[in-house]
Design a protein around this motif. Structure first.
Motif, short mmCIF file in Angstrom:
data_model
loop_
_atom_site.label_atom_id
_atom_site.label_comp_id
_atom_site.label_asym_id
_atom_site.label_seq_id
_atom_site.Cartn_x
_atom_site.Cartn_y
_atom_site.Cartn_z
N TRP A 53 80.46 80.81 107.53
CA TRP A 53 81.53 80.90 106.61
C TRP A 53 83.08 81.11 107.19
O TRP A 53 83.80 80.33 106.75
N ILE A 54 83.27 81.61 108.26
CA ILE A 54 84.50 81.78 108.85
C ILE A 54 84.84 80.37 109.45
O ILE A 54 85.81 79.87 109.40
N ARG A 55 83.64 79.56 109.89
CA ARG A 55 83.88 78.19 110.60
C ARG A 55 84.34 77.33 109.42
O ARG A 55 85.12 76.54 109.64
N TYR A 56 83.62 77.62 108.27
CA TYR A 56 84.09 76.67 107.12
C TYR A 56 85.73 76.83 106.92
O TYR A 56 86.39 76.07 106.85
N LEU A 57 85.85 78.10 106.80
CA LEU A 57 87.35 78.51 106.49
C LEU A 57 88.48 77.98 107.63
O LEU A 57 89.61 77.66 107.11
N ALA A 58 87.83 77.94 108.49
CA ALA A 58 88.74 77.46 109.75
C ALA A 58 88.55 75.88 109.86
O ALA A 58 89.37 75.41 110.81
N GLY A 59 87.93 75.28 109.16
CA GLY A 59 87.83 73.83 109.10
C GLY A 59 87.11 73.38 110.32
O GLY A 59 87.29 71.84 110.53
N THR A 60 86.26 73.80 110.69
CA THR A 60 85.10 73.41 111.49
C THR A 60 83.66 73.51 111.04
O THR A 60 83.54 74.09 109.94
N THR A 61 82.95 72.73 111.69
CA THR A 61 81.62 72.79 111.14
C THR A 61 80.38 73.98 111.04
O THR A 61 80.74 74.79 112.21
N PRO A 62 80.33 74.24 110.17
CA PRO A 62 79.60 75.66 109.83
C PRO A 62 78.29 75.79 110.63
O PRO A 62 77.80 76.72 110.97
N ALA A 63 77.69 74.55 110.94
CA ALA A 63 76.25 74.51 111.47
C ALA A 63 76.15 73.39 112.30
O ALA A 63 76.09 72.25 111.90
N SER A 64 76.67 73.68 113.52
CA SER A 64 76.56 72.58 114.55
C SER A 64 75.31 71.83 115.21
O SER A 64 75.45 70.96 115.80
N SER A 65 74.26 72.51 114.78
CA SER A 65 73.13 72.01 115.51
C SER A 65 72.01 72.62 114.58
O SER A 65 71.99 73.51 113.70
N ALA A 66 70.82 71.78 114.82
CA ALA A 66 69.68 72.21 113.83
C ALA A 66 68.90 73.50 114.35
O ALA A 66 68.27 74.22 113.51
N PHE A 67 69.17 73.91 115.51
CA PHE A 67 68.63 75.18 115.83
C PHE A 67 69.75 75.97 116.57
O PHE A 67 70.42 75.67 117.30
N ASP A 68 69.80 77.31 116.45
CA ASP A 68 70.70 78.24 116.87
C ASP A 68 69.79 78.89 118.19
O ASP A 68 68.73 79.28 117.98
#
Lengths: 213, 224
Positions: B175-190
């Motif tokens: 969510w914060i990544r989205y608000l910050a304009g960056t990708t919310p999920a950068s990889s298929a696995f955390d």
């Protein structure tokens, strides 16, 4: 079962091969721990929720991971169909493009772990959920939230290796859920803890979508 | 911004993101949804007195991280230095959830709970850009930390509780990544982080201090 990830535990084990079937009822008739099988009809007919308290075992892992596989395959098919229809624009399309690839990788990890024990995937049909962007967004939100609740509901049923793998997946599904929620102006985490849903409940919700043919 | 925070930035996405936060506000997001009604009863069935030593250690480790997060957002909200709606909303919304996590862990641990450390967030609660970057780093770290411990938890009830917090941390990160304009999920696995990795990263921030601090970039606010 072999785990693609480098986890602290990679326990190999063997289980009796389960019979694969492509039918919807066959796929959804996932054995409940130590309690025979559960058909979708039984899911809908039965009122009382059954406790899913079982000791983790390789055999139970197979059941749980096949159940996870169904949900991941459903997601892949959903996003792929929506992209195929070509009605998504802007951030919804960006979302679908990124997420479908993640879900494909989740399927790949689960299939790799299950090997020959992976069940066949039923056919899906999504109707307006993949042709109408608003319906798409609402459905994506529902499926991602459901996926998180499904994995969380199985954590205590998994052996160490399977739990490590599932944990690497579930938080990415949680990210997808929060992402589509942000796009839709909805709260990212409506509760301070994510609900954990039983397999029975999740399958009932899947059934209600009418997506599984 | 402190350079050591870059270590949290696992994929470089944040480094590519400039201060540009989304212009539009998402003010309707969340209003009321997180009100205190969601008190966590999930640890109630498993008092720490019956938990193993290992489980208590894991819960206390989680508690320190939740203290870190909740204090960060709470301080950001109280100092009132953040101006954009996005930043204010992040502090308010995530603060309320992290405080609920703290309360649940404290309740579960009872007298075995570690004391809340003192924090000095070194200006990150007062600078929009640093606040958002630090928030992203904290939430990504929180998810990785819970993930790194889940399989070690002996009690099924505590595992269930931890795993249900784990995915919320991931939601926050996205969510914060989205608000910050960056990708919310950068990889298929955390990927998980071990306790040692997390502790090292937290130590590198210098956010945990020995003594209480009144340090602030703003002039003190007098009300008298």
């Amino acid at each position: 079962m072999r785990w693609a990830g480098s986890g602290p535990a990679r326990k190999g084990f063997t289980v009796a091969t389960e019979h694969s079937t492509a039918s919807r009822s066959g796929f959804l008739r996932l054995g409940l721990a130590g309690a025979g099988t559960l058909s979708l009809g039984a899911v809908l007919a039965s009122g009382a929720p059954r406790a899913e308290a079982a000791s983790p075992s390789p055999a139970l892992d197979v059941q749980v991971l096949n159940y996870a596989l169904l949900l991941e395959e459903l997601q892949v098919a959903f996003y792929a169909a929506a992209l195929d229809r070509g009605k998504l624009r802007g951030e919804l399309r960006d979302f679908a493009r990124v997420v479908v690839e993640h879900e494909r990788e989740h399927v790949g990890l689960l299939r790799g772990a299950l090997g020959a024990k992976a069940r066949k995937v039923p056919r899906f049909s999504f109707g307006a959920a993949v042709s109408n962007p608003r319906r798409f967004a609402a459905t994506a939100l529902e499926l991602e939230d459901l996926g998180v609740a499904a994995y969380n509901g199985q954590a205590a049923n998994l052996t160490r290796g399977a739990l490590i793998a599932a944990a690497r997946i579930v938080s990415v599904d949680a990210r997808h859920a929060a992402w589509i929620r942000a796009i839709e102006n909805r709260p990212p985490s409506p509760q301070a803890t994510d609900p954990a849903k039983t397999r029975r409940k999740v399958l009932a919700e899947v059934d209600r979508t009418g997506f599984v043919r | 911004m402190d350079t050591h925070l870059e270590q949290f930035d696992r994929d470089g996405a944040l480094r590519e993101t400039e201060a540009a936060l989304p212009a539009e506000t998402r003010r309707d997001l969340l209003l009321g949804a997180l009100a205190g009604g969601t008190a966590l009863a999930l640890f109630a069935s498993e008092p720490a007195s019956s938990a193993t030593k290992g489980d208590v250690a894991i819960l206390n480790y989680a508690l320190v991280l939740e203290y870190l997060q909740s204090s960060f957002y709470t301080e950001a909200e109280r100092r009132k230095a953040l101006r954009t709606a996005t930043a204010k909303q992040t502090a308010r919304v995530l603060g309320s959830v992290e405080r609920a996590h703290v309360a649940a862990l404290e309740q579960a641990l009872g007298s075995a709970a570690v004391k809340r450390p003192f924090f000095d967030f070194r200006g990150t609660t007062e600078n929009e850009d640093a606040f958002i970057r630090t928030g992203v780093a904290f939430e990504d770290l929180g998810a990785a930390a819970y993930k790194g411990q889940a399989y070690r938890i002996q009690s099924k009830a505590l595992l269930q509780a931890a795993i249900s917090i784990h995915s919320v941390e991931a939601r926050h990160a996205a969510w914060i990544r989205y608000l910050a304009g960056t990708t919310p999920a950068s990889s298929a696995f955390d990927e998980p982080k071990t306790m040692a990795q997390v502790n090292r990263l937290v130590a590198s921030t210098g956010f945990i201090v020995r003594r209480p601090t009144t340090r602030s970039r703003r002039r003190p606010r007098f009300t008298g």
